[in-house]
Design a protein around this motif. Structure first.
Motif, PDB file in Angstrom:
ATOM      1  N   GLY A  37       0.729  -1.176   0.154  1.00  0.00           N
ATOM      2  CA  GLY A  37       0.037   0.248   0.094  1.00  0.00           C
ATOM      3  C   GLY A  37       1.005   1.229   0.017  1.00  0.00           C
ATOM      4  O   GLY A  37       1.674   1.481   1.003  1.00  0.00           O
ATOM      5  N   PHE A  38       0.648   2.143  -0.850  1.00  0.00           N
ATOM      6  CA  PHE A  38       1.394   3.341  -0.907  1.00  0.00           C
ATOM      7  C   PHE A  38       0.602   4.396  -1.337  1.00  0.00           C
ATOM      8  O   PHE A  38      -0.523   4.423  -1.763  1.00  0.00           O
ATOM      9  CB  PHE A  38       2.649   3.234  -2.113  1.00  0.00           C
ATOM     10  N   THR A  46       7.375   5.636  -4.493  1.00  0.00           N
ATOM     11  CA  THR A  46       7.129   5.990  -5.555  1.00  0.00           C
ATOM     12  C   THR A  46       8.364   5.936  -6.537  1.00  0.00           C
ATOM     13  O   THR A  46       8.171   5.161  -7.701  1.00  0.00           O
ATOM     14  CB  THR A  46       6.706   7.374  -5.917  1.00  0.00           C
ATOM     15  N   LEU A  47       9.512   6.089  -6.100  1.00  0.00           N
ATOM     16  CA  LEU A  47      10.773   5.828  -6.805  1.00  0.00           C
ATOM     17  C   LEU A  47      11.033   4.377  -6.929  1.00  0.00           C
ATOM     18  O   LEU A  47      11.281   3.693  -8.019  1.00  0.00           O
ATOM     19  CB  LEU A  47      11.806   6.436  -6.029  1.00  0.00           C
ATOM     20  N   ILE A 257      12.320  11.759 -12.144  1.00  0.00           N
ATOM     21  CA  ILE A 257      11.472  10.331 -12.178  1.00  0.00           C
ATOM     22  C   ILE A 257      10.142  10.450 -11.374  1.00  0.00           C
ATOM     23  O   ILE A 257       9.202  10.016 -11.953  1.00  0.00           O
ATOM     24  CB  ILE A 257      12.658   9.094 -11.697  1.00  0.00           C
ATOM     25  N   ILE A 258      10.253  11.056 -10.216  1.00  0.00           N
ATOM     26  CA  ILE A 258       9.052  11.144  -9.271  1.00  0.00           C
ATOM     27  C   ILE A 258       7.907  12.042  -9.840  1.00  0.00           C
ATOM     28  O   ILE A 258       6.928  11.654  -9.554  1.00  0.00           O
ATOM     29  CB  ILE A 258       9.504  11.406  -8.003  1.00  0.00           C
ATOM     30  N   ALA A 259       8.517  13.066 -10.539  1.00  0.00           N
ATOM     31  CA  ALA A 259       7.574  14.262 -10.733  1.00  0.00           C
ATOM     32  C   ALA A 259       6.448  13.829 -11.543  1.00  0.00           C
ATOM     33  O   ALA A 259       5.223  14.234 -11.328  1.00  0.00           O
ATOM     34  CB  ALA A 259       8.302  15.441 -11.433  1.00  0.00           C
ATOM     35  N   PRO A 260       6.673  13.020 -12.671  1.00  0.00           N
ATOM     36  CA  PRO A 260       5.475  12.558 -13.588  1.00  0.00           C
ATOM     37  C   PRO A 260       4.509  11.609 -12.946  1.00  0.00           C
ATOM     38  O   PRO A 260       3.307  11.869 -13.359  1.00  0.00           O
ATOM     39  CB  PRO A 260       5.950  11.889 -14.762  1.00  0.00           C
ATOM     40  N   VAL A 261       5.067  10.853 -12.104  1.00  0.00           N
ATOM     41  CA  VAL A 261       4.012  10.128 -11.189  1.00  0.00           C
ATOM     42  C   VAL A 261       3.160  10.905 -10.201  1.00  0.00           C
ATOM     43  O   VAL A 261       1.761  10.735 -10.162  1.00  0.00           O
ATOM     44  CB  VAL A 261       4.658   8.832 -10.459  1.00  0.00           C
ATOM     45  N   GLN A 262       3.935  11.928  -9.657  1.00  0.00           N
ATOM     46  CA  GLN A 262       3.137  12.776  -8.672  1.00  0.00           C
ATOM     47  C   GLN A 262       2.310  13.710  -9.408  1.00  0.00           C
ATOM     48  O   GLN A 262       1.535  14.499  -8.709  1.00  0.00           O
ATOM     49  CB  GLN A 262       4.057  13.256  -7.693  1.00  0.00           C
ATOM     50  N   GLY A 263       2.531  14.062 -10.782  1.00  0.00           N
ATOM     51  CA  GLY A 263       1.997  15.140 -11.368  1.00  0.00           C
ATOM     52  C   GLY A 263       2.235  16.730 -11.036  1.00  0.00           C
ATOM     53  O   GLY A 263       1.612  17.445 -11.021  1.00  0.00           O
ATOM     54  N   LEU A 264       3.646  16.436 -10.704  1.00  0.00           N
ATOM     55  CA  LEU A 264       4.145  17.866 -10.107  1.00  0.00           C
ATOM     56  C   LEU A 264       5.366  18.282 -10.875  1.00  0.00           C
ATOM     57  O   LEU A 264       5.867  17.450 -11.599  1.00  0.00           O
ATOM     58  CB  LEU A 264       4.340  17.936  -8.547  1.00  0.00           C
ATOM     59  N   ASP A 265       5.734  19.643 -10.900  1.00  0.00           N
ATOM     60  CA  ASP A 265       6.872  20.172 -11.501  1.00  0.00           C
ATOM     61  C   ASP A 265       7.854  19.404 -10.713  1.00  0.00           C
ATOM     62  O   ASP A 265       8.196  19.324  -9.509  1.00  0.00           O
ATOM     63  CB  ASP A 265       6.746  21.489 -11.381  1.00  0.00           C
ATOM     64  N   VAL A 266       9.221  19.210 -11.237  1.00  0.00           N
ATOM     65  CA  VAL A 266      10.499  18.822 -10.856  1.00  0.00           C
ATOM     66  C   VAL A 266      10.808  19.775  -9.788  1.00  0.00           C
ATOM     67  O   VAL A 266      11.497  19.039  -8.658  1.00  0.00           O
ATOM     68  CB  VAL A 266      11.885  18.706 -12.143  1.00  0.00           C
ATOM     69  N   GLU A 267      10.793  21.071  -9.722  1.00  0.00           N
ATOM     70  CA  GLU A 267      11.276  21.793  -8.780  1.00  0.00           C
ATOM     71  C   GLU A 267      10.399  21.413  -7.502  1.00  0.00           C
ATOM     72  O   GLU A 267      11.066  21.842  -6.481  1.00  0.00           O
ATOM     73  CB  GLU A 267      11.024  23.207  -9.163  1.00  0.00           C
ATOM     74  N   ILE A 268       9.168  21.523  -7.483  1.00  0.00           N
ATOM     75  CA  ILE A 268       8.546  21.027  -6.335  1.00  0.00           C
ATOM     76  C   ILE A 268       8.746  19.798  -5.772  1.00  0.00           C
ATOM     77  O   ILE A 268       8.913  19.823  -4.709  1.00  0.00           O
ATOM     78  CB  ILE A 268       6.903  21.073  -6.860  1.00  0.00           C
ATOM     79  N   VAL A 269       9.029  18.750  -6.478  1.00  0.00           N
ATOM     80  CA  VAL A 269       9.219  17.459  -5.897  1.00  0.00           C
ATOM     81  C   VAL A 269      10.842  17.428  -5.415  1.00  0.00           C
ATOM     82  O   VAL A 269      10.882  16.924  -4.356  1.00  0.00           O
ATOM     83  CB  VAL A 269       9.306  16.324  -7.102  1.00  0.00           C
TER      84      VAL A 269
END
Length: 318
Positions: A37-38, A46-47, A257-269
């Motif tokens: 569960g995640f 996520t990574l 790598i994580i940003a597209p999964v979370q739907g966020l900009d790379v800078e935010i992640v």
């Protein structure tokens, strides 16, 4: 002259095929599906999911993985309680609410404290300047999540009580919508949602958890699964530790790598993963004691139906 040999070879081949066919169901039964569960906000998991490293590590053990996504910790704990997942990763508050409700799980590990990774924000043009200004105000948060404990303790530090504010129970997505519409005055939230609202709307941080609460995160599991499959759990933690080291050494690449999964900009992640600490370790007496303080606080406020002992849900070292 070779016909008897060929006949015996053919019969042996048929016998072997029959044996394999008879063993197939038994072999299938020995295969294990690990259901994890995640939350997409859990950047390290996520990574791991995106990289596929855990699948490779579990393959020699005859185990496969099914990733099961949840919007927040309380929902994940419900999934663990009803048997839809075997292992999950949540903040400090959800396990306490779940244990008080009679859920059957055990703590199997924790990440280091990350007090910068949760906070209480207000809109950039809000007149509210301090936690004390929240008196009588509507504060959104996910009920039973780690930020509920932050809110309680932040109010206490400011000379207020939990009853001095109007709690508005919302999932992160709904809370953000309410926050942007002005339907609530403040929002208690964790990263990466915290970094996202700061960078995308200019939301102001009234406080993070530094000097207030440690903000640990925990790995939980169904007790029977851990006892039956210790090597699988060990492999999960080994991969977690390896990916944690890689992430901290490659923050920008990890964020990509994580940003597209979370739907966020790379800078935010990248900002969010800088605020977290990673690398699972067994629970220490100090960490258990810190978690017990959370439980005792919630019991005193009657936020949970009964007092609990965290130690009752900690699996003895194997």
């Amino acid at each position: 002259m070779n016909r008897p040999i060929h006949r015996r070879l053919a019969l042996a081949t048929l016998a072997l095929a029959g044996l394999c066919a008879s063993l197939a169901p038994a072999l299938a039964q020995t295969a294990v599906e690990l259901r994890i569960g995640f939350q997409k906000s859990a950047s390290l998991l996520t990574l791991q999911k995106a990289q596929g490293t855990l699948e490779k590590k579990l393959a020699p053990l005859g185990a496969s993985i099914r990733w099961v996504e949840f919007p927040a910790g309380p929902q994940l704990l419900e999934g663990l309680n009803v048997g839809s997942i075997d292992i999950g990763f949540v903040g400090e508050a959800p396990p306490i609410f779940a244990q008080a409700a009679g859920a059957n799980f055990v703590y199997i590990g924790h990440d280091p404290a990350a007090p910068e990774a949760e906070g209480i924000v207000v809109p950039k043009d809000s007149a509210l300047r301090s936690i004390a200004d929240l008196k009588g105000r509507k504060v959104a948060f996910n009920k039973g999540s780690n930020v509920q404990y932050l809110l309680v303790k932040a109010l206490e530090k400011a000379g207020l009580t939990y009853t001095d504010i109007q709690p508005v129970f919302l999932t992160p997505a709904d809370a953000r919508a309410a926050f942007e519409k002005g339907a609530v005055d403040a929002w208690a939230i964790w990263d990466p949602f915290l970094s996202a609202i700061e960078k995308q709307t200019g939301a102001r941080l009234l406080t993070d958890a530094r000097g207030i609460v440690p903000n640990h995160a925990y790995y939980l599991a169904e007790r029977g699964f851990v006892q039956k499959h210790p090597k699988i759990v060990q492999a999960v933690f080994e991969d977690n530790a390896q990916q944690a080291r890689w992430l901290k050494a490659n923050l920008r690449e990890a964020a990509r790598i994580i940003a597209p999964v979370q739907g966020l900009d790379v800078e935010i992640v990248e900002q969010a993963i800088r605020r977290y600490q990673y690398g699972v370790t067994p629970l220490t007496p100090e960490v258990i004691a810190a978690q017990q303080k959370v439980a005792d606080t919630f019991a005193e406020l009657k936020l949970i139906p009964r007092a609990i002992r965290i130690a009752d849900a900690v699996l003895a070292p194997q």
